[in-house]
Design an enzyme around this catalytic site. Structure first.
Site, PDB file in Angstrom:
ATOM      1  N   GLY A  69     -15.618   4.685   2.759  1.00  0.00           N
ATOM      2  CA  GLY A  69     -15.218   4.966   1.377  1.00  0.00           C
ATOM      3  C   GLY A  69     -13.724   4.852   1.107  1.00  0.00           C
ATOM      4  CD  GLN A  70     -10.183   5.988   4.191  1.00  0.00           C
ATOM      5  OE1 GLN A  70      -9.190   6.063   3.465  1.00  0.00           O
ATOM      6  NE2 GLN A  70     -10.662   7.024   4.836  1.00  0.00           N
ATOM      7  CE  LYS A  71      -7.045   4.459  -4.501  1.00  0.00           C
ATOM      8  NZ  LYS A  71      -5.805   5.211  -4.583  1.00  0.00           N
ATOM      9  CG  LEU A  73     -13.083   0.229   4.072  1.00  0.00           C
ATOM     10  CD1 LEU A  73     -13.873   1.156   4.964  1.00  0.00           C
ATOM     11  CD2 LEU A  73     -13.010  -1.150   4.708  1.00  0.00           C
TER      12      LEU A  73
ATOM     13  NE  ARG B 256     -11.109  11.536   6.060  1.00  0.00           N
ATOM     14  CZ  ARG B 256     -12.128  10.665   5.969  1.00  0.00           C
ATOM     15  NH1 ARG B 256     -12.040   9.617   5.190  1.00  0.00           N
ATOM     16  NH2 ARG B 256     -13.224  10.871   6.653  1.00  0.00           N
TER      17      ARG B 256
END
Lengths: 184, 341
Positions: A69-71, A73, B256
């Site tokens: 869900g990283q930006k 990706l 993160r």
């Protein structure tokens, strides 16, 4: 190969479902997937790419795709839309700061033509955390009541404790099954 | 002329031996038929699929079940990593077994299915029991959290309407967070009781020194410039966003990092640290210490022996093999060793 084997294969194919699990980073997608599959959840690291799990539940064969869900990706999400029966949208209820991001990403997903037939299950995850919003608050924040294009349901859960994961999955399977396996 | 003679001769022969001959033929034919049937039966036997026999299923199923059972009994008294590995293996085997059963359902009798299903269920229970026993949840974190969650789920229904419920929940969430925001040039500290098991949010800090003694649930750092932020063990994730020219130090489960530049991180991370849209971020192992650090470590449930500080995943650098240019390891001679002012 016996006739039974052939029949069996055909039957299996029919009872297969493809589920796509999406959400912002740190929502708990991989944790839900692993917990659902009974694996250890303490060593999960942020998903660089995607995970696929095939598992059997209620006589269905589920292919669950868990995409990072990283930006950076999110632009790849659309590569996974094709022939999706169910969309599982995972929300980190303790992440109040990014709820607006979450709402935008979801509403743009729902406009996607290739997801048109998919049932939507929203997991209001991390209910075990003290700062977590209730599922009613999430329902409002994501404007779920405005969704007219998809069957949807929101369920409060905790991937860490496993609470309500099965209930959510059961609802999703029932809804999909009622749609596509009507002859059964 | 010759031909007619021959025919008549043959006819004569038939007339004489006709009955015996036909009888003979019938017998031969019958024998051939029987042989044929036998052959077909044999062929059928050798063609039918071995996997579709219920004895085969039972044998395989029981063997697999015994193997899993053995794995589980092997868990008692073994070391933690061994147990984890064995449990993982047992889980994988269990899934396979369930799949095998599902595949075989079509040629099994109802009774056999039910027996197998019960056996599987029993196995599943004993697996979770073994897991519970061998790898117990950290008591402190677990208890306090469930209590808090129960409280949270108990309170919403009462009188308020949906709309006011949301604002109230927002308020509750905010009040549960222990925050610092919009502060410059100060020395800030928080004690254990302020942050234990909570979400801590630090935003818009410039040129500050921050010390958080305790074990928060999550830590959010946003819009930080030229700060030195040290924190005790964070039970789950640390989020860093828009941070620059700073020094950070904390143990955590995941880190993160987004939009961060020129920042040093002294890190203990049990799973992984990731960076996204970052430049010139450098890492070294966590080295800060304070009097109650040990206590906070056990409260957070983090594994002290597992530190993956040097394995950073860069989401903007997906090329395997070549290291990402966006982060580096701080050379040993340049690492900070004294922390307190």
């Amino acid at each position: 190969m016996g006739l039974l084997t052939i029949l069996k294969k055909m039957k299996q194919k029919e009872r297969e479902m493809r589920l796509l699990m999406l959400g912002l980073d740190n929502a708990g997608k991989t944790t839900i997937l692993k917990k659902f599959n009974g694996e250890d959840v303490s060593t999960i690291s942020p998903t660089l790419g995607f995970n696929i799990k095939t598992l059997e539940h209620k006589g269905f064969k589920l292919n669950i795709w868990d995409v990072g869900g990283q930006k950076s990706l999110r632009s790849y999400w659309r590569n996974y839309f094709e022939s999706t029966d169910g969309l599982v949208w995972v929300v980190d209820c303790a992440d109040v700061l990014r709820l607006e991001d979450c709402r935008q990403e979801l509403s743009s997903l729902l406009l996607e033509e290739r997801l048109g037939g998919a049932t939507l299950l929203v997991f209001a995850n991390k209910q075990d955390l003290p700062g977590a919003l209730s599922k009613e608050a999430i329902r409002e924040a994501l404007a779920l009541d405005d969704i007219k294009t998809h069957h949807w349901c929101i369920i409060g859960c905790s991937a860490v404790t496993g609470e309500n994961l099965l209930a959510g999955m059961d609802w999703l399977l029932d809804d999909i099954a009622a749609r596509i396996f009507t002859t059964d | 002329m010759d031909a007619t003679e021959e025919i008549s001769q043959e006819n004569a022969f038939y007339d004489r031996n006709g009955a015996a001959k036909i009888h003979d033929r019938i017998q031969k034919r019958q024998q051939a038929l029987a042989e044929d049937a036998e052959r077909r039966k044999d062929a059928k036997k050798s063609h039918s699929v071995r996997e579709e026999k219920s004895e085969y299923f039972l044998r395989t199923f029981n063997a697999e079940r015994a193997a899993i059972q053995e794995l589980l009994t092997g868990c008692s008294g073994a070391d933690r990593p061994v147990v984890t590995q064995q449990l993982e293996e047992a889980t994988a085997k269990m899934t396979q077994l369930q799949k095998f059963l599902n595949d075989s359902v079509i040629f099994l009798s109802q009774y056999e299915i039910r027996v197998a299903q019960t056996a599987l269920q029993k196995l599943q229970t004993s697996l979770s029991e073994t897991r519970e026993e061998a790898l117990p949840k950290k008591k402190f974190a677990f208890r306090s959290r469930t209590k808090a969650a129960e409280k949270g789920s108990d309170c919403p229904p009462p009188p308020e309407t949906a709309g006011s419920g949301v604002t109230k929940m927002d308020g509750a969430a905010v009040s549960k967070q222990a925050d610092f925001s919009n502060i410059s040039n100060e020395y800030l500290t928080k004690k254990s009781e302020d942050i234990q098991n909570r979400d801590v949010l630090l935003t818009h800090l410039t040129n500050c020194k921050v010390r958080l003694y305790g074990s928060p649930s999550t830590l959010h750092l946003k819009h930080i410039n030229a700060c030195e932020i040290l924190c005790g063990p964070v039970a789950t994730s640390v989020f860093v966003d828009h941070c620059s020219n700073s020094i950070l130090a904390f143990p955590c489960q995941q880190m993160r990092t987004h939009n961060t530049t020129d920042t040093q991180v002294y890190l203990h991370v049990t799973s992984r640290a990731i960076i996204e849209d970052c430049l010139r971020v450098s890492f070294a192992p966590f080295s800060w210490s304070y009097s109650t650090l040990d206590q906070d470590f056990s409260a957070s449930g983090l594994d002290r022996d597992r530190n993956n500080w040097s394995q950073v995943d860069d989401f903007n650098w997906l090329a395997a093999g070549t290291p990402s240019p966006n982060w580096t390891v701080i050379p040993e001679e340049d690492r900070k060793t004294t922390w307190d002012p």
